[in-house]
Design a protein around this motif. Structure first.
Motif, PDB file in Angstrom:
ATOM      1  N   LYS A   9       7.716 -11.490  12.792  1.00  0.00           N
ATOM      2  CA  LYS A   9       6.528 -12.266  12.456  1.00  0.00           C
ATOM      3  C   LYS A   9       6.711 -13.716  12.908  1.00  0.00           C
ATOM      4  CE  LYS A   9       5.235  -9.289   8.595  1.00  0.00           C
ATOM      5  NZ  LYS A   9       5.116  -9.142   7.120  1.00  0.00           N
ATOM      6  N   ILE A  11       5.832 -17.895  12.096  1.00  0.00           N
ATOM      7  CA  ILE A  11       5.337 -18.982  11.252  1.00  0.00           C
ATOM      8  C   ILE A  11       5.162 -20.224  12.106  1.00  0.00           C
ATOM      9  CG2 ILE A  11       5.871 -20.544   9.344  1.00  0.00           C
ATOM     10  CD1 ILE A  11       7.369 -18.310   7.979  1.00  0.00           C
ATOM     11  N   ASP A  55       1.642 -11.319  14.520  1.00  0.00           N
ATOM     12  CA  ASP A  55       1.332 -11.517  13.104  1.00  0.00           C
ATOM     13  C   ASP A  55       1.812 -12.912  12.713  1.00  0.00           C
ATOM     14  OD1 ASP A  55       0.575 -11.163  10.513  1.00  0.00           O
ATOM     15  OD2 ASP A  55       1.841  -9.408  10.139  1.00  0.00           O
ATOM     16  N   LEU A  57       1.567 -16.751  10.419  1.00  0.00           N
ATOM     17  CA  LEU A  57       1.220 -17.546   9.248  1.00  0.00           C
ATOM     18  C   LEU A  57       1.195 -19.006   9.669  1.00  0.00           C
ATOM     19  CD1 LEU A  57       0.758 -17.697   6.121  1.00  0.00           C
ATOM     20  CD2 LEU A  57       3.235 -18.160   5.951  1.00  0.00           C
ATOM     21  N   ILE A  59       1.055 -22.715   8.290  1.00  0.00           N
ATOM     22  CA  ILE A  59       1.285 -23.475   7.064  1.00  0.00           C
ATOM     23  C   ILE A  59       0.830 -24.908   7.286  1.00  0.00           C
ATOM     24  CG2 ILE A  59       3.021 -24.340   5.445  1.00  0.00           C
ATOM     25  CD1 ILE A  59       4.700 -21.885   6.033  1.00  0.00           C
ATOM     26  N   SER A  83      -2.896 -15.566   9.240  1.00  0.00           N
ATOM     27  CA  SER A  83      -3.151 -15.908   7.845  1.00  0.00           C
ATOM     28  C   SER A  83      -2.681 -17.341   7.609  1.00  0.00           C
ATOM     29  CB  SER A  83      -2.444 -14.930   6.897  1.00  0.00           C
ATOM     30  OG  SER A  83      -1.067 -14.801   7.219  1.00  0.00           O
ATOM     31  N   TYR A  84      -2.954 -17.850   6.415  1.00  0.00           N
ATOM     32  CA  TYR A  84      -2.747 -19.274   6.151  1.00  0.00           C
ATOM     33  C   TYR A  84      -2.108 -19.472   4.780  1.00  0.00           C
ATOM     34  CZ  TYR A  84      -5.978 -19.630  10.064  1.00  0.00           C
ATOM     35  OH  TYR A  84      -6.562 -19.491  11.305  1.00  0.00           O
ATOM     36  N   ALA A  85      -1.318 -20.544   4.671  1.00  0.00           N
ATOM     37  CA  ALA A  85      -0.694 -20.882   3.392  1.00  0.00           C
ATOM     38  C   ALA A  85      -0.614 -22.390   3.254  1.00  0.00           C
ATOM     39  CB  ALA A  85       0.696 -20.263   3.278  1.00  0.00           C
ATOM     40  N   GLY A 100       6.324 -19.187   2.799  1.00  0.00           N
ATOM     41  CA  GLY A 100       5.928 -17.970   3.502  1.00  0.00           C
ATOM     42  C   GLY A 100       6.710 -16.733   3.125  1.00  0.00           C
ATOM     43  N   PHE A 103       4.687 -13.548   3.041  1.00  0.00           N
ATOM     44  CA  PHE A 103       4.270 -13.180   4.385  1.00  0.00           C
ATOM     45  C   PHE A 103       5.418 -12.537   5.153  1.00  0.00           C
ATOM     46  CE2 PHE A 103       4.552 -14.606   8.844  1.00  0.00           C
ATOM     47  CZ  PHE A 103       3.457 -13.942   9.390  1.00  0.00           C
TER      48      PHE A 103
END
Length: 305
Positions: A9, A11, A55, A57, A59, A83-85, A100, A103
């Motif tokens: 994944k 980030i 995939d 994330l 941040i 996706s988001y955080a 994360g 995630f």
């Protein structure tokens, strides 16, 4: 169209206050500032895409996250998952693995800083190899004129890593660890074990030292034909824009997400053309339309420009 998602994944750390670029960042995240013809966030996203990551994330701060969602969406149009955080306060690079953790789950993970720009013919292959059978951490080194603001890697004559020193006043070398990393899944546990530094942040160097002590840290030195830019300063941002303009003047685009998605097989030519059509009044949109309509994509694989 490829549907299988690789296990590694990605980030993208796009938080912080951007104080080095104030007042440019007084109302806008630095990762949304333009680097020639694209938002800065396109460049780290494209780098991990070239390594096969699908995939993601992102941040960032609670204030900036809605803008990132507006720019990138959920990634579905590019065959990605985004996706988001939230990271309310700047707590250090390693804090990304705490934020994360859900995630990351049980998978290995790559991390890239949102203001780092990479360009290298070898990078897609290097990244793809580093994301196979991940055990420990892989760092990506680059030689710079002034290593003091970065994590400096000390190497033995045989190229092995002897140590990593964060922002040393007297660097023992000129090769630094750039803002691109690949870790096995235990990085989440490692990030939870380290304690904040004197400046109150979770330092990524402390995470890397854990793997170094275990004999599980590797360094890939980016070659002389590679470019690495820190776009988080006035000069860095200007240098990055000039570099992208110069490279693109010969044709092609750096960090064109639609083209990479097409060449990687994440979307087909028709979908790519439709994405370009949405922005046909811009040179970027017209480029996407052109590359999606004049090539037999079924017989091509991606070659870095």
């Amino acid at each position: 169209m490829t549907t299988e998602v690789p296990p590694v994944k990605g980030i993208i750390l796009a938080g912080g206050t951007g104080t080095r670029l104030y007042p440019l960042t007084s109302a806008l995240s630095k990762q949304l500032l333009p680097v020639y013809d694209k938002p800065m966030i396109y460049y780290p996203l494209s780098t991990l895409m070239l390594g096969g990551v699908r995939d993601f994330l992102v941040i960032s701060t609670p204030t900036d996250l809605p803008l990132f969602r507006k720019v990138l969406g959920d990634g579905a149009e590019l065959g990605l998952r985004i996706s988001y955080a939230e990271q309310p306060l700047a707590a250090g690079i390693a804090d990304a693995f705490r934020v994360g953790a859900e995630f990351v789950g049980s998978d290995p993970v790559s991390l890239i800083l949102g203001d780092n720009i990479f360009h290298s013919p070898e990078l897609p292959d290097v990244l793809a190899r580093s994301m196979q059978d991940v055990d420990g951490c892989t760092l990506f080194g680059h030689t710079v004129a002034n290593p003091r603001p970065y994590g400096v890697v000390e190497k033995a004559p045989d190229g092995s890593v002897l140590g990593i020193e964060e922002k040393p006043s007297r660097p023992r070398g000129s090769e630094i660890a750039t803002g691109l990393y690949v870790y096995s899944n235990d990085v989440v546990e490692t990030a939870h074990r380290i304690t904040p530094s004197a400046r109150g942040e979770l330092e990524i160097t402390d995470v890397n030292r854990v793997y170094l002590a275990q004999g599980r840290a590797r360094l890939h030195s980016l070659g002389p034909g590679s470019t690495w830019l820190d776009a988080g300063t006035y000069d860095g941002l200007l240098d990055a824009a000039r570099f992208v303009r110069e490279q693109q003047s010969a044709g092609g685009r750096i960090a064109c997400l639609e083209e990479i998605a097409l060449r990687m097989g994440y979307i087909d030519a028709a979908a790519c053309y439709s994405l370009g059509k949405k922005h046909e009044n811009s040179g970027y949109g017209r480029y996407v339309m052109e590359i999606s309509s004049n090539t037999d994509w079924g017989r091509l694989t991606y070659v870095a420009q």
